[in-house]
Each structure stands twice: as C-alpha cells, then as structure tokens.
Design a protein around this motif. Structure first.
Motif, PDB file in Angstrom:
ATOM      1  N   SER A 203       0.835  -1.212   0.000  1.00  0.00           N
ATOM      2  CA  SER A 203       0.000   0.000   0.000  1.00  0.00           C
ATOM      3  C   SER A 203       0.871   1.263   0.000  1.00  0.00           C
ATOM      4  O   SER A 203       0.570   2.247  -0.690  1.00  0.00           O
ATOM      5  N   LEU A 204       1.969   1.222   0.774  1.00  0.00           N
ATOM      6  CA  LEU A 204       2.877   2.375   0.804  1.00  0.00           C
ATOM      7  C   LEU A 204       3.542   2.586  -0.552  1.00  0.00           C
ATOM      8  O   LEU A 204       3.721   3.725  -0.998  1.00  0.00           O
ATOM      9  N   ILE A 205       3.903   1.460  -1.229  1.00  0.00           N
ATOM     10  CA  ILE A 205       4.518   1.578  -2.551  1.00  0.00           C
ATOM     11  C   ILE A 205       3.543   2.226  -3.532  1.00  0.00           C
ATOM     12  O   ILE A 205       3.892   3.142  -4.286  1.00  0.00           O
ATOM     13  N   ARG A 206       2.283   1.756  -3.522  1.00  0.00           N
ATOM     14  CA  ARG A 206       1.279   2.315  -4.428  1.00  0.00           C
ATOM     15  C   ARG A 206       1.046   3.790  -4.144  1.00  0.00           C
ATOM     16  O   ARG A 206       0.944   4.605  -5.059  1.00  0.00           O
ATOM     17  N   GLN A 207       0.951   4.154  -2.855  1.00  0.00           N
ATOM     18  CA  GLN A 207       0.679   5.547  -2.510  1.00  0.00           C
ATOM     19  C   GLN A 207       1.861   6.441  -2.890  1.00  0.00           C
ATOM     20  O   GLN A 207       1.675   7.555  -3.413  1.00  0.00           O
ATOM     21  N   ALA A 208       3.090   5.962  -2.649  1.00  0.00           N
ATOM     22  CA  ALA A 208       4.271   6.749  -3.029  1.00  0.00           C
ATOM     23  C   ALA A 208       4.340   6.924  -4.540  1.00  0.00           C
ATOM     24  O   ALA A 208       4.687   7.999  -5.055  1.00  0.00           O
ATOM     25  N   GLY A 209       4.000   5.859  -5.278  1.00  0.00           N
ATOM     26  CA  GLY A 209       3.979   5.969  -6.738  1.00  0.00           C
ATOM     27  C   GLY A 209       2.957   6.975  -7.225  1.00  0.00           C
ATOM     28  O   GLY A 209       3.227   7.758  -8.147  1.00  0.00           O
ATOM     29  N   LYS A 210       1.773   6.955  -6.598  1.00  0.00           N
ATOM     30  CA  LYS A 210       0.740   7.930  -6.984  1.00  0.00           C
ATOM     31  C   LYS A 210       1.178   9.360  -6.667  1.00  0.00           C
ATOM     32  O   LYS A 210       0.914  10.288  -7.445  1.00  0.00           O
ATOM     33  N   ASN A 211       1.830   9.533  -5.516  1.00  0.00           N
ATOM     34  CA  ASN A 211       2.321  10.868  -5.168  1.00  0.00           C
ATOM     35  C   ASN A 211       3.362  11.349  -6.171  1.00  0.00           C
ATOM     36  O   ASN A 211       3.349  12.513  -6.595  1.00  0.00           O
ATOM     37  N   MET A 212       4.269  10.440  -6.543  1.00  0.00           N
ATOM     38  CA  MET A 212       5.282  10.801  -7.527  1.00  0.00           C
ATOM     39  C   MET A 212       4.644  11.123  -8.877  1.00  0.00           C
ATOM     40  O   MET A 212       5.036  12.073  -9.556  1.00  0.00           O
ATOM     41  N   LEU A 213       3.640  10.340  -9.267  1.00  0.00           N
ATOM     42  CA  LEU A 213       2.955  10.600 -10.536  1.00  0.00           C
ATOM     43  C   LEU A 213       2.262  11.959 -10.512  1.00  0.00           C
ATOM     44  O   LEU A 213       2.244  12.675 -11.520  1.00  0.00           O
ATOM     45  N   HIS A 214       1.711  12.320  -9.357  1.00  0.00           N
ATOM     46  CA  HIS A 214       1.074  13.636  -9.228  1.00  0.00           C
ATOM     47  C   HIS A 214       2.102  14.751  -9.389  1.00  0.00           C
ATOM     48  O   HIS A 214       1.835  15.764 -10.057  1.00  0.00           O
ATOM     49  N   ILE A 215       3.294  14.573  -8.805  1.00  0.00           N
ATOM     50  CA  ILE A 215       4.355  15.577  -8.933  1.00  0.00           C
ATOM     51  C   ILE A 215       4.793  15.702 -10.389  1.00  0.00           C
ATOM     52  O   ILE A 215       4.984  16.811 -10.912  1.00  0.00           O
ATOM     53  N   VAL A 216       4.938  14.553 -11.065  1.00  0.00           N
ATOM     54  CA  VAL A 216       5.322  14.567 -12.478  1.00  0.00           C
ATOM     55  C   VAL A 216       4.267  15.287 -13.305  1.00  0.00           C
ATOM     56  O   VAL A 216       4.585  16.080 -14.205  1.00  0.00           O
ATOM     57  N   GLN A 217       2.985  15.032 -13.008  1.00  0.00           N
ATOM     58  CA  GLN A 217       1.919  15.695 -13.757  1.00  0.00           C
ATOM     59  C   GLN A 217       1.945  17.200 -13.526  1.00  0.00           C
ATOM     60  O   GLN A 217       1.701  17.996 -14.446  1.00  0.00           O
ATOM     61  N   GLU A 218       2.260  17.621 -12.297  1.00  0.00           N
ATOM     62  CA  GLU A 218       2.385  19.055 -12.019  1.00  0.00           C
ATOM     63  C   GLU A 218       3.532  19.664 -12.827  1.00  0.00           C
ATOM     64  O   GLU A 218       3.424  20.785 -13.332  1.00  0.00           O
ATOM     65  N   LEU A 219       4.642  18.929 -12.938  1.00  0.00           N
ATOM     66  CA  LEU A 219       5.758  19.416 -13.748  1.00  0.00           C
ATOM     67  C   LEU A 219       5.351  19.549 -15.208  1.00  0.00           C
ATOM     68  O   LEU A 219       5.690  20.535 -15.877  1.00  0.00           O
ATOM     69  N   LEU A 220       4.608  18.570 -15.711  1.00  0.00           N
ATOM     70  CA  LEU A 220       4.145  18.640 -17.096  1.00  0.00           C
ATOM     71  C   LEU A 220       3.196  19.814 -17.299  1.00  0.00           C
ATOM     72  O   LEU A 220       3.285  20.535 -18.301  1.00  0.00           O
ATOM     73  N   ASP A 221       2.290  20.017 -16.359  1.00  0.00           N
ATOM     74  CA  ASP A 221       1.360  21.150 -16.470  1.00  0.00           C
ATOM     75  C   ASP A 221       2.120  22.469 -16.424  1.00  0.00           C
ATOM     76  O   ASP A 221       1.799  23.418 -17.158  1.00  0.00           O
ATOM     77  N   PHE A 222       3.125  22.531 -15.557  1.00  0.00           N
ATOM     78  CA  PHE A 222       3.934  23.751 -15.457  1.00  0.00           C
ATOM     79  C   PHE A 222       4.660  24.017 -16.769  1.00  0.00           C
ATOM     80  O   PHE A 222       4.658  25.156 -17.281  1.00  0.00           O
ATOM     81  N   ALA A 223       5.271  22.971 -17.345  1.00  0.00           N
ATOM     82  CA  ALA A 223       5.976  23.147 -18.614  1.00  0.00           C
ATOM     83  C   ALA A 223       5.017  23.550 -19.723  1.00  0.00           C
ATOM     84  O   ALA A 223       5.318  24.402 -20.558  1.00  0.00           O
ATOM     85  N   ASP A 224       3.816  22.945 -19.746  1.00  0.00           N
ATOM     86  CA  ASP A 224       2.827  23.286 -20.765  1.00  0.00           C
ATOM     87  C   ASP A 224       2.378  24.734 -20.625  1.00  0.00           C
ATOM     88  O   ASP A 224       2.196  25.446 -21.617  1.00  0.00           O
ATOM     89  N   ALA A 225       2.166  25.180 -19.379  1.00  0.00           N
ATOM     90  CA  ALA A 225       1.726  26.555 -19.168  1.00  0.00           C
ATOM     91  C   ALA A 225       2.782  27.547 -19.623  1.00  0.00           C
ATOM     92  O   ALA A 225       2.473  28.553 -20.284  1.00  0.00           O
ATOM     93  N   ARG A 226       4.047  27.288 -19.283  1.00  0.00           N
ATOM     94  CA  ARG A 226       5.114  28.192 -19.700  1.00  0.00           C
ATOM     95  C   ARG A 226       5.242  28.210 -21.220  1.00  0.00           C
ATOM     96  O   ARG A 226       5.414  29.263 -21.840  1.00  0.00           O
ATOM     97  N   ARG A 227       5.137  27.043 -21.826  1.00  0.00           N
ATOM     98  CA  ARG A 227       5.246  26.979 -23.284  1.00  0.00           C
ATOM     99  C   ARG A 227       4.050  27.670 -23.949  1.00  0.00           C
ATOM    100  O   ARG A 227       4.180  28.300 -24.989  1.00  0.00           O
ATOM    101  N   PHE A 228       2.887  27.525 -23.338  1.00  0.00           N
ATOM    102  CA  PHE A 228       1.687  28.186 -23.863  1.00  0.00           C
ATOM    103  C   PHE A 228       1.879  29.697 -23.895  1.00  0.00           C
ATOM    104  O   PHE A 228       1.573  30.360 -24.890  1.00  0.00           O
TER     105      PHE A 228
END
Length: 363
Positions: A203-228
């Motif tokens: 359960s901890l592995i799954r939750q840590a993976g989801k947290n990391m995926l959320h951080i990665v998605q925030e980075l992608l959104d940030f890059a998309d916004a700057r590029r926009f």
C-alpha cells in the motif's frame, strides 16, 4: 601757430569720456568672455562626465527627439546593433528596431498616458537577441530615452529549463507506470498471499507511486503553461538534437485545455474541500465569501484549483491555530478577483517584490 585748430577743453573732455567708456566696454566684454569661457568649460566637463557615465552603462541607451529620430546612443547600443554611432544617429527608432506594432507598444508613453513603460521584444538582425526596454519621456525637450537590457541569456536559460522539465517529466512517467502497474498486480493478490505487514508495504509503494505521478503531472502542467505563454508571444524556434521531435510535438499541441470556461465558485469550493482535513487538524476554519452571481472566465480549471490549494495550504501552515483562512471572490465589469487571506504574521514589506519568484520562500 600750426595748421590744426586747437581743441577746446569741452571737446577734450568728451573725447576722454568716450575713451573711458570704450575702455569700460572692453573690460566688460573681456569679463563676459571669461565668464562664458569658464561656463563653457564647465559644461564641457559636465558633458564629458555624463558621457562617461552613459558609456560605462551595462545597458544600451538611445535618446530620440519627439518624432523618435535618434539623436544620441552609447557604446553598448553600438555593440548591440554592431555598427558605429554615426550610422545610428539620424535613423528613426521604429525602423532600427523593426518591431511589429512598435507605435502601439509605445503609445502609452507618446500619448502622455504613462511617464514610463517597459516592454520586451526580439531583434532579428544583426543577431537574434531578446531585449527588455525601459522608456521614459524627456520633459524638457519632449523626446524619449530608451534603455535596452539584453535578456537573451535569461531567455535561453528559461527555454532550456522548460525543455528539461518537459523531457524529465516524460522520462519519469515510464518507470512510474511500471511501479504502479506491478503494485496494482501485487495488491490484487495481497489478501491471499501476503501478511498484513506486507500488505501495508504494498500500500505504501502504491501511494508513493501515486504521489510521484502527481508531482510529475504538475511538472508537465507547469511546462505546458510556460510553453503556452511563450508560444503566444513568439513562434516556437527550431530545436536541434535528439530532443527535437519531443519538444516540437509538445510545442505544437492544441492548447485548448487552457481555454476552457471556468466556474470560479466551483473551483473555490473544490479547493476548500481539498484542504479541509489539514485545516481541521489545526482548528482552522475555511470561510468562503462568494458573490450572488457565478463569475466565469476562460482558463485551466485544474491549474486554478491547484493554485488556490497551494495558497490555502500556505495560509493553513502559517496561520494561527484555531484561526481562519478566507477565500473572497469578487467580480467587476471586466475582471474576476480571488483573494486568499489568513491571520498569520504575514510577510515583511521588503520581501513582497520576491513573492512571485520561482522556488523562493521567505525565511
């Protein structure tokens, strides 16, 4: 007796008086000449000092008359345009910069609506440069002074940073998907094949993976916004190397996600709900003050919600125990305004100008 008539005393006195007046005029002229000479020398000294200051500037300087005809430049400006001063003086500034809609850009200054303006623009010749211009009106002559700061290096660094974030985020998604996929498979058989302690580890592995995926998605959104933002200011430049297809594909994306109709009341309520548990843990109440009508804007609802969540979390973290964080939403004829207020100690006035700097936090 001689051949000339004798000069009587009255005539002699008049001649002496005329001579004295002429002598006095000569003295006055000599004194005026000396004063003007000293003044001219003083002006030359002042002019030389001003010229030394101007030429020692790190930025380019252009002075124009009221019609924006160039009357003076400094050495840095000559280096920016890679030409001699004589080739610049006498040109019209609009023609030299060759900036689209330049007249409209400087209209607030030329029409006396603002005493100073700042704007960014790109030069295509003699070299590609990005410049930040600060312009002011010369009240005495009606001309203008433009100070040009070369921000090409900063722009390149920003582009590299955005590209790095985009590439890094894409590269991280592959191993994260594997981690989440296999942890899901383990979780499916956890109750039958694993002990309670091992199930907790999964359960901890799954939750840590989801947290990391959320951080990665925030980075992608940030890059998309700057590029926009960049793509709406300037067309994307070509990128060489192995990363070119990925970057070009990202830059060419349809940015319709940034142009959705957003219900701001719904966004504010969702943000408040997301931070409710953290607020309850410190006894902090979230108060929403919303207008009777529903303001709607065009934007990215998820990013706006996340922005509000960050502001609310900041208010909860630095607010008083058992205090309050307020969300106020107001609407005018042209704008919608969201204000987040807490009852914490606040920021020193000297730090306010840094509040929007990336990755900056007050000590």
């Amino acid at each position: 007796m001689g051949d000339h008539p004798e000069i009587d005393d009255q005539e002699l006195e008049q001649k002496n008086l005329a001579f004295e007046q002429s002598l006095q005029y000569a003295r006055d002229l000599a004194r005026i000449y000396q004063v003007e000479k000293a003044r001219r020398k003083e002006l030359e000294t002042d002019n030389a000092s001003i010229r030394a200051v101007i030429d020692s500037m790190n930025d380019g300087m252009i002075a124009t008359d009221i019609d924006r005809m160039i009357v003076e430049v400094n050495q840095v400006c000559c280096k920016i345009f890679e030409t001699e001063k004589a080739a610049l003086v006498g040109q019209r500034l609009d023609d030299l910069l060759d900036v689209p809609a330049f007249a409209e850009t400087v209209a607030p200054l030329t029409e006396n609506r603002q005493p100073h303006i700042r704007f960014e623009f790109d030069l295509s010749r003699p070299l590609k440069r990005s410049l930040l211009a600060s312009a002011s009106r010369i009240a005495e002559t009606g001309g203008y002074v433009f100070v040009l700061h070369d921000i090409s290096a900063r722009k390149r660094a920003e582009n590299l940073k955005n590209e790095f974030v985009a590439i890094l985020s894409h590269e991280l998604r592959t191993p994260l998907n594997a981690i989440l996929g296999f942890s899901d498979l383990l979780d499916m058989d956890a109750q039958e094949n694993f002990s309670p302690e091992q199930q907790e580890y999964i359960s901890l592995i799954r939750q840590a993976g989801k947290n990391m995926l959320h951080i990665v998605q925030e980075l992608l959104d940030f890059a998309d916004a700057r590029r926009f933002l960049q793509d709406h200011e300037h067309p994307p430049e070509e990128v060489d190397g192995a990363c070119a297809p990925l970057i070009a594909d990202t830059a060419a994306r349809d940015f319709h996600i940034f142009n959705q109709t957003v219900n701001l009341i719904a966004v504010a309520e969702e943000a408040a709900l997301k931070v409710k548990d953290k607020a309850d843990a410190r006894g902090i109440g979230i108060q929403l003050r919303l207008p009777s009508s529903t303001p709607r804007i065009v934007g990215h609802p998820a990013m706006l919600r996340d922005m509000l969540v960050h502001l609310l979390q900041n208010g909860i973290q630095f607010g008083k125990d058992d205090g309050t964080v307020w969300i106020r939403l107001a609407e005018t004829e042209e704008n919608a305004e969201i204000t987040v207020t807490d009852d914490g100690v606040g920021m020193p006035g000297t730090e306010l100008e840094k509040v929007f700097d990336s990755f900056y936090q007050v000590e």
